[in-house]
Design a protein around this motif. Structure first.
Motif, short mmCIF file in Angstrom:
data_model
loop_
_atom_site.label_atom_id
_atom_site.label_comp_id
_atom_site.label_asym_id
_atom_site.label_seq_id
_atom_site.Cartn_x
_atom_site.Cartn_y
_atom_site.Cartn_z
N GLU A 153 -32.29 -60.29 -16.20
CA GLU A 153 -32.33 -58.93 -16.73
C GLU A 153 -33.37 -58.79 -17.84
OE1 GLU A 153 -29.51 -60.67 -16.30
OE2 GLU A 153 -28.50 -59.55 -14.72
N ASP A 154 -33.45 -59.77 -18.71
CA ASP A 154 -34.44 -59.73 -19.78
C ASP A 154 -35.86 -59.82 -19.22
OD1 ASP A 154 -35.00 -59.65 -22.64
OD2 ASP A 154 -35.72 -61.70 -22.37
N ALA A 155 -36.05 -60.62 -18.18
CA ALA A 155 -37.37 -60.72 -17.54
C ALA A 155 -37.78 -59.37 -16.96
CB ALA A 155 -37.35 -61.80 -16.46
N ILE A 156 -36.83 -58.66 -16.34
CA ILE A 156 -37.11 -57.33 -15.79
C ILE A 156 -37.45 -56.36 -16.91
CG2 ILE A 156 -36.11 -55.33 -14.60
CD1 ILE A 156 -34.39 -57.40 -13.00
N GLN A 157 -36.60 -56.32 -17.94
CA GLN A 157 -36.82 -55.38 -19.05
C GLN A 157 -38.16 -55.62 -19.74
OE1 GLN A 157 -35.26 -52.72 -19.94
NE2 GLN A 157 -33.29 -52.92 -18.94
N SER A 158 -38.50 -56.87 -19.98
CA SER A 158 -39.76 -57.15 -20.68
C SER A 158 -40.96 -56.78 -19.81
CB SER A 158 -39.83 -58.60 -21.15
OG SER A 158 -39.83 -59.49 -20.07
N ALA A 159 -40.85 -56.99 -18.51
CA ALA A 159 -41.94 -56.62 -17.60
C ALA A 159 -42.13 -55.10 -17.58
CB ALA A 159 -41.67 -57.14 -16.20
N ILE A 160 -41.04 -54.36 -17.50
CA ILE A 160 -41.13 -52.90 -17.46
C ILE A 160 -41.64 -52.36 -18.80
CG2 ILE A 160 -39.79 -50.75 -17.30
CD1 ILE A 160 -40.28 -52.12 -14.60
N ARG A 161 -41.16 -52.90 -19.92
CA ARG A 161 -41.64 -52.47 -21.24
C ARG A 161 -43.15 -52.68 -21.36
NH1 ARG A 161 -36.92 -54.55 -23.30
NH2 ARG A 161 -37.90 -56.55 -23.72
N ARG A 162 -43.60 -53.86 -20.92
CA ARG A 162 -45.04 -54.16 -21.02
C ARG A 162 -45.85 -53.24 -20.12
NH1 ARG A 162 -49.51 -54.26 -21.99
NH2 ARG A 162 -50.93 -56.03 -22.06
N ALA A 163 -45.40 -53.04 -18.88
CA ALA A 163 -46.11 -52.15 -17.95
C ALA A 163 -46.15 -50.73 -18.51
CB ALA A 163 -45.45 -52.17 -16.59
N ASP A 164 -45.06 -50.30 -19.13
CA ASP A 164 -44.98 -48.94 -19.67
C ASP A 164 -46.00 -48.71 -20.79
OD1 ASP A 164 -43.54 -46.34 -19.66
OD2 ASP A 164 -43.02 -46.94 -21.71
N THR A 203 -49.07 -49.59 -20.65
CA THR A 203 -50.40 -49.39 -20.08
C THR A 203 -50.41 -48.49 -18.85
OG1 THR A 203 -50.22 -51.39 -18.75
CG2 THR A 203 -51.25 -51.62 -20.91
N VAL A 204 -49.27 -48.22 -18.25
CA VAL A 204 -49.18 -47.39 -17.04
C VAL A 204 -48.29 -46.18 -17.35
CG1 VAL A 204 -48.41 -47.30 -14.64
CG2 VAL A 204 -49.45 -49.39 -15.53
N ARG A 205 -48.80 -44.99 -17.08
CA ARG A 205 -48.01 -43.78 -17.34
C ARG A 205 -47.18 -43.40 -16.12
NH1 ARG A 205 -53.06 -41.67 -19.92
NH2 ARG A 205 -53.54 -40.88 -17.86
N HIS A 206 -46.10 -42.71 -16.36
CA HIS A 206 -45.27 -42.08 -15.33
C HIS A 206 -44.56 -43.08 -14.40
CE1 HIS A 206 -47.30 -38.54 -16.74
NE2 HIS A 206 -48.47 -38.96 -16.29
N ILE A 207 -44.14 -44.23 -14.94
CA ILE A 207 -43.37 -45.18 -14.13
C ILE A 207 -42.06 -44.52 -13.74
CG2 ILE A 207 -42.10 -47.37 -14.14
CD1 ILE A 207 -44.28 -48.49 -15.96
N ARG A 208 -41.70 -44.60 -12.45
CA ARG A 208 -40.50 -43.94 -11.96
C ARG A 208 -39.48 -44.89 -11.35
NH1 ARG A 208 -41.86 -40.46 -15.03
NH2 ARG A 208 -43.06 -38.64 -14.42
N TRP A 209 -39.89 -46.03 -10.83
CA TRP A 209 -38.94 -46.94 -10.19
C TRP A 209 -39.51 -48.35 -10.15
CZ3 TRP A 209 -40.95 -49.34 -5.94
CH2 TRP A 209 -41.99 -48.71 -5.26
#
Length: 71
Positions: free
Chosen positions: A20-31, A33-39
């Motif tokens: 879960e932490d690996a998922i959260q950290s990946a999404i936080r980092r992507a967010d 630099t990438v706008r409008h992440i939806r899924w």
């Protein structure tokens, strides 16, 4: 109804704590630099083992975001 078009990128998140932490950290980092992440979709889960214990988690994600309208 508005039609949406998505772009998909692949990223890999890591954590010494949990999947879960690996998922959260990946999404936080992507967010950052990438706008409008939806899924996201987890496509692979891996880990590293040392001395019979899980020491590191790794998740491969597909991340979808909406494309901006052209001006």
């Amino acid at each position: 109804m508005v039609a949406h078009t998505y772009k998909v990128v692949e990223i890999v998140g890591t954590s010494e704590t949990s999947i879960e932490d690996a998922i959260q950290s990946a999404i936080r980092r992507a967010d950052s630099t990438v706008r409008h992440i939806r899924w996201f979709e987890v496509t692979e889960t891996r880990g590293h083992v040392e001395e019979g214990r899980v020491r590191h988690y790794q998740v491969h994600l597909k991340v979808g975001f909406t494309l901006e309208d052209s001006v």
